[in-house]
Enzyme design. Structure first.
Site, PDB file in Angstrom:
ATOM      1  N   SER A 357       0.829  -1.269  -0.041  1.00  0.00           N
ATOM      2  CA  SER A 357      -0.040   0.021   0.002  1.00  0.00           C
ATOM      3  C   SER A 357       1.047   1.295  -0.021  1.00  0.00           C
ATOM      4  O   SER A 357       1.735   1.507  -0.952  1.00  0.00           O
ATOM      5  CB  SER A 357      -0.843   0.164   1.202  1.00  0.00           C
ATOM      6  OG  SER A 357      -1.989   0.862   1.107  1.00  0.00           O
ATOM      7  N   ASP A 445      -9.543  -5.224  -4.726  1.00  0.00           N
ATOM      8  CA  ASP A 445      -9.209  -4.167  -3.809  1.00  0.00           C
ATOM      9  C   ASP A 445      -9.851  -2.740  -4.207  1.00  0.00           C
ATOM     10  O   ASP A 445      -9.923  -2.180  -5.172  1.00  0.00           O
ATOM     11  CB  ASP A 445      -7.545  -4.065  -4.126  1.00  0.00           C
ATOM     12  CG  ASP A 445      -6.973  -3.113  -3.159  1.00  0.00           C
ATOM     13  OD1 ASP A 445      -7.596  -2.298  -2.581  1.00  0.00           O
ATOM     14  OD2 ASP A 445      -5.757  -2.912  -3.215  1.00  0.00           O
ATOM     15  N   HIS A 477      -7.441  -5.690  -0.469  1.00  0.00           N
ATOM     16  CA  HIS A 477      -6.594  -4.759  -0.229  1.00  0.00           C
ATOM     17  C   HIS A 477      -5.524  -5.443   0.754  1.00  0.00           C
ATOM     18  O   HIS A 477      -4.355  -5.216   0.514  1.00  0.00           O
ATOM     19  CB  HIS A 477      -6.951  -3.328   0.337  1.00  0.00           C
ATOM     20  CG  HIS A 477      -5.766  -2.365   0.515  1.00  0.00           C
ATOM     21  ND1 HIS A 477      -5.025  -1.952  -0.701  1.00  0.00           N
ATOM     22  CD2 HIS A 477      -5.170  -1.743   1.650  1.00  0.00           C
ATOM     23  CE1 HIS A 477      -4.134  -1.130  -0.242  1.00  0.00           C
ATOM     24  NE2 HIS A 477      -4.202  -1.026   1.151  1.00  0.00           N
TER      25      HIS A 477
END
Length: 513
Positions: A357, A445, A477
């Site tokens: 991320s 995601d 995610h």
């Protein structure tokens, strides 16, 4: 329960999404959290900045009353055993999607609310603020005066005892060898918790809470005794940015920390895997992480970087990252790497990056700035193009907040904002990347669209950079789930071993495989 019937409660305003419900003290109503969802819903996971309030629904009259502040983010109501007090967490709207929170208390009879613990701008040795997403379901002591909760305190997660009348806080686990404590429940003053460390899986422990004023030292009794991982050690490193040495009071001058996990000395100098966390407003606390411990077993040292903007270091540190993403967080991570290379037995020619991320966003920036420094990179759900997230992410407000800009639902991006977002994105400098990159992405995601990784993958392959993309059709995610997590770890570990070379010896003295 007796009639085996289910009914939907009426009287909840249409503009609210209710949750976290509990019975009111007299059992004549329901206390719940209501999130405003108009004009449309924004992502709630890991976001404590959404407009919400504590409500009371009277079942007889159908009247629904807001008990907390009108324009705030409130959650996690917890009623005291005597039914007289209601604790809850409260944060500010907008800005960082996770931040330092207030602990508020409502007296049920008078409906008066007071702040028990306020937002902490600069942490002290005694208290660094509250950052947990929720209070334990049972956090009150039997006296209905004290409460126990767990929250990050710099690079640890500690148990804190809060006296709601004296508005004082006592750290019950400061200085313990375990770096992460989590309260499971508190009933009849019996504390049940888990504790772990980077080299030790969680232990289940119990204790009896002494009378007020005599809580320390607290004696914990282990229910089980999980052994530490043989040969693996860990330490906390403090890193001071250059500006803090010149002017400790300057904005953004706060120190930050990093956790170093090391395999046995027989493998020195160790190859180093650098891990900036995602979020960006999250934290690597000193807990057990099986994947990081497994990397140590493979012979790698692991550096977990809590750059400025991480939770647990005060609200001023969190705010310092706003408008500085892609700059301050990247510089902090590299500063931590340079410091640990000077002080520890590490191989500066075998460095790798492992992140997800926003941590992957930082890692990609490091690859563009240090194209010959890192020899392998494995990323999960990477952010590579801030601009593209505006129309695809469930938290479009963060794209503005990260640049220090206010957000409104009807906002349309301006030309200069679009340009800034693109210039702050690693994709704009992808031509500088020469490091082999592995990308792991989930097709479902909602936080970071998988098209981010596809765009980056095509650019890298077109320029002849070794790259591989792993696509998980059911992954979100977090790429969670046993099978997915195992697959991601195995492929990341293989990628690091392939491009860094095998560490010379494993922890058992046998040649690594």
């Amino acid at each position: 329960m007796e009639g085996s019937s289910v009914s939907v409660l009426e009287g909840i305003p249409e503009h609210l999404s209710p949750g976290q419900a509990l019975w009111s003290p007299d059992d004549r109503g329901v206390v719940f959290v209501g999130w405003w969802h108009e004009p449309f819903r924004l992502g709630l996971s890991a976001c404590s900045n959404r407009r919400s309030g504590i409500f009371h629904l009277d079942l007889a009259s159908g009247h629904c009353e807001l008990l907390s502040a009108e324009h705030a983010a409130a959650c996690s109501p917890r009623l005291s055993p005597d039914g007289r007090r209601l604790l809850y967490l409260e944060g500010c709207l907008g800005g960082p999607h996770r931040q330092c929170l207030r602990l508020r208390m409502l007296t049920w009879l008078t409906k008066q609310t007071v702040t028990v613990l306020d937002v902490v701008q600069e942490p002290t040795e005694a208290f660094a603020g509250l950052y947990g997403e929720a209070l334990p379901l049972r956090c009150w002591a039997a006296d209905s005066r004290r409460a126990v909760l767990s929250t990050p305190q710099r690079s640890r997660t500690d148990l804190l005892l809060v006296d709601t009348e004296a508005t004082t806080v006592t750290n019950l686990t400061a200085g313990s060898p375990e770096g992460c404590w989590e309260l499971l429940t508190l009933q009849w003053d019996l504390l049940v918790a888990t504790c772990s460390a980077p080299h030790r899986p969680p232990n289940l422990v119990v204790s009896v809470l002494p009378p007020a004023g005599r809580e320390l030292p607290l004696c914990w009794v282990p229910v089980e005794n999980t052994p530490t991982l043989p040969g693996v050690t860990w330490k906390t490193l403090t890193v001071w940015p250059p500006c803090s040495r010149q002017s400790p009071t300057a904005h953004g001058a706060q120190a930050f920390e990093a956790l170093l996990l090391s395999p046995p000395d027989s493998t020195a100098p160790h190859p180093l895997v650098v891990c900036p966390h995602g979020g960006p407003h999250a934290v690597f606390d000193a807990r057990w992480r099986p994947s990081m411990a497994a990397l140590c077993r493979l012979g790698f040292a692991v550096l977990l970087v809590n750059y400025r903007g991480s939770l647990g270091f005060g609200q001023a540190s969190i705010s310092s990252l706003l408008s500085c993403v892609g700059e301050q967080d990247v510089e902090d991570t590299q500063l931590a790497v340079e410091q640990v290379l000077r002080s520890e037995p590490l191989d500066p020619h075998r460095l790798a990056l492992l992140a997800g991320s926003h941590g992957a966003f930082i890692a990609l920036h490091l690859l563009t700035r240090e194209p010959d420094r890192y020899h392998a990179c494995a990323l999960r759900s990477p952010v590579s193009n801030l601009l593209a997230l505006l129309g695809t992410s469930d938290i479009p407000d963060w794209r503005y907040a990260s640049l220090g800009l206010p957000y409104s639902f009807e906002r349309v991006p301006r030309v200069e904002e679009v340009a800034t977002m693109l210039l702050r994105s690693p994709i704009a400098q992808a031509a500088q990347v020469r490091t082999p990159v592995l990308l792991c992405v989930g097709a479902r995601d909602r936080r970071v669209s998988p098209t981010q990784a596809l765009e980056l993958y095509r650019v890298l392959r077109a320029r002849g950079v070794p790259a591989r993309l792993l696509w998980y059709p059911d992954g979100g995610h977090a790429l969670a789930g046993v099978e997915t997590e195992v697959n991601v770890f195995v492929n990341c570990a293989r990628w690091l071993l392939r491009h860094l070379g095998q560490p010379r010896w494993g922890v058992t003295g046998q040649h690594s495989s």
